[in-house]
Design an enzyme around this catalytic site. Structure first.
Site, PDB file in Angstrom:
ATOM      1  N   LYS A 205      25.185 -90.637  76.900  1.00 11.68           N
ATOM      2  CA  LYS A 205      23.911 -90.202  77.475  1.00 11.68           C
ATOM      3  C   LYS A 205      23.445 -91.243  78.483  1.00 11.68           C
ATOM      4  CE  LYS A 205      19.191 -88.836  76.205  1.00 11.68           C
ATOM      5  NZ  LYS A 205      18.248 -88.649  75.079  1.00 11.68           N
TER       6      LYS A 205
ATOM      7  N   LYS B  24      25.734 -86.115  78.552  1.00 17.93           N
ATOM      8  CA  LYS B  24      24.435 -85.719  79.100  1.00 17.93           C
ATOM      9  C   LYS B  24      24.016 -86.729  80.164  1.00 17.93           C
ATOM     10  CE  LYS B  24      19.636 -84.843  77.721  1.00 17.93           C
ATOM     11  NZ  LYS B  24      18.647 -84.885  76.638  1.00 17.93           N
TER      12      LYS B  24
ATOM     13  N   SER C  72      17.373 -80.492  82.144  1.00 15.47           N
ATOM     14  CA  SER C  72      16.202 -79.865  82.744  1.00 15.47           C
ATOM     15  C   SER C  72      16.174 -79.983  84.263  1.00 15.47           C
ATOM     16  CB  SER C  72      14.930 -80.464  82.143  1.00 15.47           C
ATOM     17  OG  SER C  72      14.891 -81.880  82.357  1.00 15.47           O
TER      18      SER C  72
END
Length: 327
Positions: A199, A252, A278
């Site tokens: 991440k 991510k 997002s």
């Protein structure tokens, strides 16, 4: 007409839809997708997130509207994110068995929508008043091992509520080992862990932080999330999570990190997930609203790129809207 000798003419396999469908190498399926759902304390909440058109915060009394739409689209997997009634220094709502928003949501879904497979995000940034992913020192530094202890509490609380899978997202050293130890000791041997193994500290998360009000009140998360410039480090992080007992490895964000998705796929045998985050979603929505792009075509192409890079699973805010068009 001049004739040229060509042993191969690749266009033969592109001549029409029938042949293109027949030789297509990568397929995007409904079963590849997981839909994120934002659940808030309170009542009568059906609040569209301004920076994420089409995505809403729901209270438990309005949640069924979203769950019905998800099921009607043919989806069967959701990942839950919570917005608590009150935040504190350690994010105690995250491990509140009875009053925690995620625990209540899991029980509601398992009672009323037993066909849905429920994954819970396991972290603290949504629940702490400082917006960081765990316990802070007096100087504002994230404390790794005290955070692990609270992660174990959150893990067991979500397991007791009935979650089908847990997805730790904090990039805390040792998080998979600590969670696996707590689950096994608590008799939850069969509960899988989908680790946010890789991440990055990304600018693509901005709209999500609006969705759950999780922006850090001071500093940033670069001391625990990965530097976007680093690729080899991703293999180190993934290898540690494999050793500690992860069942699925996630990358991510997805779109700007397809090289990392491909690298994880090439080096590990576990299923690979990609989170179409997002900011990646909102950019498409903003451009489509201005008539600059074909929203569905672009969204589908993006998700195909993630599958092509090696992702087996995609978490995406487009899941509900695209699933009905997929096999």
């Amino acid at each position: 007409m001049t004739s040229f000798e060509m042993p191969r003419r690749p266009r033969r396999l592109r001549a029409n839809g029938h042949i293109r469908d027949l030789v297509r190498e990568t397929h995007l399926r409904r079963d590849d997708l997981i839909m994120p759902v934002f659940i808030s304390h309170g009542t009568n909440i059906h609040r569209e997130i301004p920076s994420m058109p089409g995505i809403f915060q729901h209270s438990l009394d309005t949640l069924d509207r979203e769950l019905d739409a998800i099921c009607q689209a043919g989806l069967s997997r959701v990942i839950l994110f919570g917005i608590p009634q009150a935040k504190d220094a350690v994010g105690s709502d995250a491990f509140d068995d009875q009053g925690g928003i995620i625990q209540r949501a899991v029980r509601h879904i398992k009672t009323h929508y037993p066909q849905l497979y429920v994954i819970t995000d396991v972290c603290f940034c949504e629940y702490t008043d400082h917006g960081h992913c765990g316990v802070l020192s007096e100087e504002g530094r994230l404390l790794n091992d005290p955070t692990l202890a609270n992660l174990q509490r959150q893990t067991l609380s979500h397991a007791r509520a009935g979650a089908d899978m847990l997805a730790p997202s904090g990039m805390i050293d040792g998080m998979i080992g600590a969670m696996r130890q707590a689950l096994d000791a608590g008799g939850h041997h069969d509960l899988p862990l989908m680790s946010y193994a890789v991440k990055y500290a990304s600018a693509f998360y901005g709209p999500f932080r609006d969705a759950v009000d999780s922006a850090p009140q001071s500093g940033d998360r670069r001391a625990y999330q990965m530097d976007p410039a680093n690729a080899r480090e991703a293999l180190i992080e993934a290898a540690l999570d494999v050793e500690e007992g992860a069942d699925i490895l996630m990358v991510k964000p997805a779109l700007a990190y397809l090289d990392i998705v491909a690298s994880i796929r090439a080096n590990f045998d576990l299923p690979v997930a990609a989170y179409n985050v997002s900011g990646e979603y909102s950019m498409v929505k903003a451009a489509a609203a201005r008539g600059w792009v074909d929203e569905r075509a672009l969204a589908t192409e993006k998700l195909l790129s993630m599958k092509r890079a090696g992702a087996d699973i995609i978490i995406t805010y487009f899941a509900r809207d695209l699933a009905g068009e997929l096999p």
